[in-house]
Design a protein around this motif. Sequence first.
Motif, PDB file in Angstrom:
ATOM      1  N   THR A 113      -0.790  38.106 -32.624  1.00  0.00           N
ATOM      2  CA  THR A 113      -0.795  37.291 -31.411  1.00  0.00           C
ATOM      3  C   THR A 113      -2.230  36.779 -31.262  1.00  0.00           C
ATOM      4  N   VAL A 114      -2.451  35.842 -30.354  1.00  0.00           N
ATOM      5  CA  VAL A 114      -3.782  35.242 -30.275  1.00  0.00           C
ATOM      6  C   VAL A 114      -4.610  35.830 -29.135  1.00  0.00           C
ATOM      7  N   ALA A 115      -4.040  35.845 -27.932  1.00  0.00           N
ATOM      8  CA  ALA A 115      -4.875  36.088 -26.758  1.00  0.00           C
ATOM      9  C   ALA A 115      -5.122  37.564 -26.466  1.00  0.00           C
ATOM     10  N   GLY A 116      -4.154  38.404 -26.761  1.00  0.00           N
ATOM     11  CA  GLY A 116      -4.245  39.790 -26.331  1.00  0.00           C
ATOM     12  C   GLY A 116      -5.253  40.593 -27.127  1.00  0.00           C
ATOM     13  N   ASN A 117      -5.730  41.675 -26.521  1.00  0.00           N
ATOM     14  CA  ASN A 117      -6.624  42.573 -27.232  1.00  0.00           C
ATOM     15  C   ASN A 117      -5.817  43.399 -28.229  1.00  0.00           C
ATOM     16  N   LYS A 118      -6.544  44.194 -29.010  1.00  0.00           N
ATOM     17  CA  LYS A 118      -5.914  44.897 -30.124  1.00  0.00           C
ATOM     18  C   LYS A 118      -4.754  45.799 -29.689  1.00  0.00           C
ATOM     19  N   GLY A 119      -4.863  46.357 -28.484  1.00  0.00           N
ATOM     20  CA  GLY A 119      -3.827  47.273 -28.032  1.00  0.00           C
ATOM     21  C   GLY A 119      -2.762  46.632 -27.168  1.00  0.00           C
ATOM     22  N   SER A 120      -2.706  45.308 -27.146  1.00  0.00           N
ATOM     23  CA  SER A 120      -1.748  44.654 -26.246  1.00  0.00           C
ATOM     24  C   SER A 120      -0.342  44.708 -26.828  1.00  0.00           C
ATOM     25  N   LYS A 158     -14.125  22.504 -28.652  1.00  0.00           N
ATOM     26  CA  LYS A 158     -13.448  22.985 -27.446  1.00  0.00           C
ATOM     27  C   LYS A 158     -12.817  24.371 -27.619  1.00  0.00           C
ATOM     28  N   PHE A 159     -12.899  24.939 -28.818  1.00  0.00           N
ATOM     29  CA  PHE A 159     -12.204  26.210 -29.067  1.00  0.00           C
ATOM     30  C   PHE A 159     -12.713  27.355 -28.185  1.00  0.00           C
ATOM     31  N   PRO A 160     -14.025  27.545 -28.071  1.00  0.00           N
ATOM     32  CA  PRO A 160     -14.475  28.631 -27.178  1.00  0.00           C
ATOM     33  C   PRO A 160     -13.962  28.451 -25.744  1.00  0.00           C
ATOM     34  N   ASP A 161     -13.897  27.199 -25.268  1.00  0.00           N
ATOM     35  CA  ASP A 161     -13.395  26.972 -23.899  1.00  0.00           C
ATOM     36  C   ASP A 161     -11.916  27.351 -23.796  1.00  0.00           C
ATOM     37  N   LEU A 162     -11.157  26.904 -24.782  1.00  0.00           N
ATOM     38  CA  LEU A 162      -9.726  27.217 -24.781  1.00  0.00           C
ATOM     39  C   LEU A 162      -9.511  28.727 -24.751  1.00  0.00           C
ATOM     40  N   ILE A 163     -10.215  29.440 -25.612  1.00  0.00           N
ATOM     41  CA  ILE A 163      -9.985  30.880 -25.721  1.00  0.00           C
ATOM     42  C   ILE A 163     -10.516  31.612 -24.490  1.00  0.00           C
ATOM     43  N   HIS A 164     -11.663  31.185 -23.990  1.00  0.00           N
ATOM     44  CA  HIS A 164     -12.153  31.794 -22.741  1.00  0.00           C
ATOM     45  C   HIS A 164     -11.113  31.624 -21.640  1.00  0.00           C
ATOM     46  N   ALA A 165     -10.544  30.411 -21.548  1.00  0.00           N
ATOM     47  CA  ALA A 165      -9.586  30.146 -20.463  1.00  0.00           C
ATOM     48  C   ALA A 165      -8.316  30.975 -20.634  1.00  0.00           C
ATOM     49  N   ALA A 166      -7.939  31.235 -21.889  1.00  0.00           N
ATOM     50  CA  ALA A 166      -6.664  31.935 -22.122  1.00  0.00           C
ATOM     51  C   ALA A 166      -6.802  33.444 -21.934  1.00  0.00           C
ATOM     52  N   LYS A 167      -7.949  34.009 -22.319  1.00  0.00           N
ATOM     53  CA  LYS A 167      -8.083  35.473 -22.255  1.00  0.00           C
ATOM     54  C   LYS A 167      -8.361  35.919 -20.810  1.00  0.00           C
ATOM     55  N   GLN A 168      -8.616  37.213 -20.635  1.00  0.00           N
ATOM     56  CA  GLN A 168      -8.823  37.742 -19.283  1.00  0.00           C
ATOM     57  C   GLN A 168      -9.881  36.926 -18.545  1.00  0.00           C
ATOM     58  N   GLU A 169      -9.694  36.782 -17.245  1.00  0.00           N
ATOM     59  CA  GLU A 169     -10.700  36.082 -16.451  1.00  0.00           C
ATOM     60  C   GLU A 169     -11.942  36.980 -16.356  1.00  0.00           C
ATOM     61  N   PRO A 170     -13.132  36.383 -16.480  1.00  0.00           N
ATOM     62  CA  PRO A 170     -14.322  37.210 -16.720  1.00  0.00           C
ATOM     63  C   PRO A 170     -14.728  38.089 -15.547  1.00  0.00           C
ATOM     64  N   ASP A 171     -14.407  37.685 -14.319  1.00  0.00           N
ATOM     65  CA  ASP A 171     -14.827  38.525 -13.194  1.00  0.00           C
ATOM     66  C   ASP A 171     -13.932  39.747 -13.061  1.00  0.00           C
ATOM     67  N   ARG A 172     -12.594  39.553 -13.209  1.00  0.00           N
ATOM     68  CA  ARG A 172     -11.680  40.666 -12.918  1.00  0.00           C
ATOM     69  C   ARG A 172     -11.195  41.405 -14.157  1.00  0.00           C
ATOM     70  N   GLY A 173     -11.378  40.792 -15.318  1.00  0.00           N
ATOM     71  CA  GLY A 173     -10.963  41.490 -16.539  1.00  0.00           C
ATOM     72  C   GLY A 173      -9.468  41.553 -16.738  1.00  0.00           C
ATOM     73  N   PHE A 174      -8.690  40.738 -16.087  1.00  0.00           N
ATOM     74  CA  PHE A 174      -7.260  40.613 -16.336  1.00  0.00           C
ATOM     75  C   PHE A 174      -6.880  39.158 -16.105  1.00  0.00           C
ATOM     76  N   PRO A 175      -5.685  38.702 -16.488  1.00  0.00           N
ATOM     77  CA  PRO A 175      -4.606  39.486 -17.089  1.00  0.00           C
ATOM     78  C   PRO A 175      -4.762  39.614 -18.602  1.00  0.00           C
ATOM     79  N   GLN A 176      -4.145  40.646 -19.112  1.00  0.00           N
ATOM     80  CA  GLN A 176      -4.195  40.961 -20.535  1.00  0.00           C
ATOM     81  C   GLN A 176      -3.035  40.256 -21.245  1.00  0.00           C
ATOM     82  N   ALA A 177      -3.355  39.574 -22.337  1.00  0.00           N
ATOM     83  CA  ALA A 177      -2.322  38.988 -23.204  1.00  0.00           C
ATOM     84  C   ALA A 177      -1.332  38.123 -22.424  1.00  0.00           C
ATOM     85  N   GLN A 178      -1.846  37.306 -21.543  1.00  0.00           N
ATOM     86  CA  GLN A 178      -0.952  36.438 -20.775  1.00  0.00           C
ATOM     87  C   GLN A 178      -1.632  35.119 -20.487  1.00  0.00           C
ATOM     88  N   THR A 179      -0.864  34.061 -20.574  1.00  0.00           N
ATOM     89  CA  THR A 179      -1.407  32.771 -20.168  1.00  0.00           C
ATOM     90  C   THR A 179      -1.041  32.464 -18.718  1.00  0.00           C
TER      91      THR A 179
END
Length: 686
Positions: A113-120, A158-179
């Motif tokens: 999968t792309v967005a989730g961390n290793k344990g997702s 634009k790849f870093p922006d795309l991936i930053h936007a898709a992964k957990q939001e930086p302040d709260r650290g969630f959601p995991q593996a979800q767009t």
Amino acid sequence: MQKDTTSSGRGGEYHQTASEGVERMTTQQGIPVSDDQNSLKQGTRGPTLMEDFHFREKIFHFDHERIPERVVHARGYGAHGYFETYDPIPELTRADLFQRKGEKTPAFVRFSTVAGNKGSADLARDVRGFAVKLYTREGNWDIVGNNIPVFFIQDAIKFPDLIHAAKQEPDRGFPQAQTAHDNFWDFISLMPEAAHMMMWIMSDRAIPRSFRFMEGFGVHTFRFVNAEGKSHYVKFHWKPKQGLQSVTWPEALAINGADPDFHRRDLWDAIQSGNYPEWELGLQVFDDDFADRFDFDILDATKLIPEEDVPVRKVGRLVLDRMVDNFFAETEQVAFHTGNVVPGVDFTNDPLLQGRNFSYLDTQLKRLGSPNFTHIPVNAPKCPMHSLQQDGHMAMTNPTTRANYEPNSWGDAEGGPREDPDGGFRSVPEENPGPKVRERSETFADHYSQARQFYISQTDVEQRHMADALVFELSKVETPAIRTRVLSQLCNIHDDLANAVADGLGMSVPEPAEPAIPTRQDLSASPALSILKNGPKSLAGRRLGILIADGTDAGELKTLSDAAKAAGATPMLVGPRVGSVSLSDGSTTATDEKIDGGPSVIFDATAVLVSAEGAAQLGGLHAARSWVADAWAHGKYIFHSADAGPLLSAAGLPDTPGDGVVSTDVLSADDFLKEASALRVWNRAP
Ligand code: HDE
């Protein structure tokens, strides 16, 4: 009786020491270990001693076991296999693996999968990576693709922006593996070029039933080059021989709870049981003439070429037949790189591909910690490898003669490897006129026409799923303005879709976003883009869940199990206990799953084989009622014994449940399995 282990820590009666046939435990230095249970102390209750080199080494190594996970595609699963060439294609490419009919090239594949961390969890709504390493006789060729043939963005910047936007939001650290969150949809709503990919990730392509039932795509246009230096454009496709299949979104949510490893377990089970998954390598080959007359730019990775315009030619098959010996050594350490191409394959100027060629080496160095990651067996070529590169952390293959530079005058024996002007890799001598600019080509500007084409290529059921997916995702978006912006994009794709999503959200349809180029209405539907139009022809490779209880008819159970196996499916028993359930003939059987541990969402078709008492017993169990109710609600085929009625009623099924719910009185097991290869009765599914 098991002995007390507390004082020795030695595993009681299971304590084993080295003897003939049992390997002797050593430190990493090879020093034999006498006691791996106790650290060295001054007195049994005294302090631990610094001289305990075995303890120090063990803890030191443990402290360093983790390496950085992949920044994207962190969660993945790999397997070994081979690629077999059907027929040589020297007219298209000099790539060595395509020169001999029947040639088998070793391969390693990692799905992810792309967005989730290793344990997702495996069933996140997401793109799946489909990365193939082919160990050819002329070096490693990596096709680092996805299960979706287009991408979100056109330029790698634009790849870093795309991936930053898709992964957990930086302040709260969630959601995991979800767009399904604000940042992702904020970005998408501001990037019209993502419209086509948005349609794909909102389709069932983003929730595959397993890795075995999905297609793979190289995404970019590449080049093939033949021995005369003539080049053609080529797009790569992996077509699963198992057919396409996805789960539904409510099932995906339930599977993530029931079995977060659903996809990796599926691949493991299939390969370990000798049911080797296969994909055919398909090529879409075309020339400059086609590229010039095609409606879109072939360098734009947000576009595909419909198979109806350029047919897919199958040139070989990929078979996965061996699991790794060790997950970390192979799957975690495998390092793919789009830049790994062999003579006969070349790049195009797709700006996304160009950016990727730059990125992958960097990421491998970060992850694996040394430029010598190519020496790790899973990454090393299986053909002769001679370079003058040397040293660095953990070097395993340094130059072996005096020469570590070139040119040198040390002669054939001592001079080391030399270039091969004819046989070596050569780039196509393409000319690229034009000023140095930071600009996007105008030929990349049509963002909605293929998004619409994808939508109209789907069946009604699939279109409904896309609308449902958008409603789900946007219902998790807290900022109304973001939802409105997405709706305004949808207006440019299809009115039906925009209306259905607005309706599901309880919002009104806004004005369409101003498109750079108005959506073309003349692109015809492409049936190849639908999953349901390309499903399986049998239940082979699928799982049949059979719900049983004490008193289940032994003969009926055996007939169905045998028929399922004969059809290539795996029958799995689900019961109130795993240890033993008694059958009608007095025999007992173990089950594969206890009911609440094996919900019906993890099966492709279901059966309820219970006696009258069994139906009454299970009817009183919430887990059993849910098992049946879910199978029905998700449109699964249900084969049931004549006495199962009370359980079906307790589960809330109507008296005449309709298509796909069939009694053993009415259909033979063989006929039921044939019918069930349609997998779903869609008018019953949510
Ligand atoms: Fe990747 N991508 N990617 N990507 N990608 C990585 O490399 C990158 C893109 C894909 O199982 C990284 O080893 C950039 C498209 C797969 O190990 C990294 C861009 C496609 C895998 C990276 C893209 C892919 C990766 C992270 C924008 C489909 C997993 C870890 C231009 C065609 C491979 C790693 C595996 C992994 C960069 C876009 C597929 C950071 C800069 C498009 C399947 O190098």
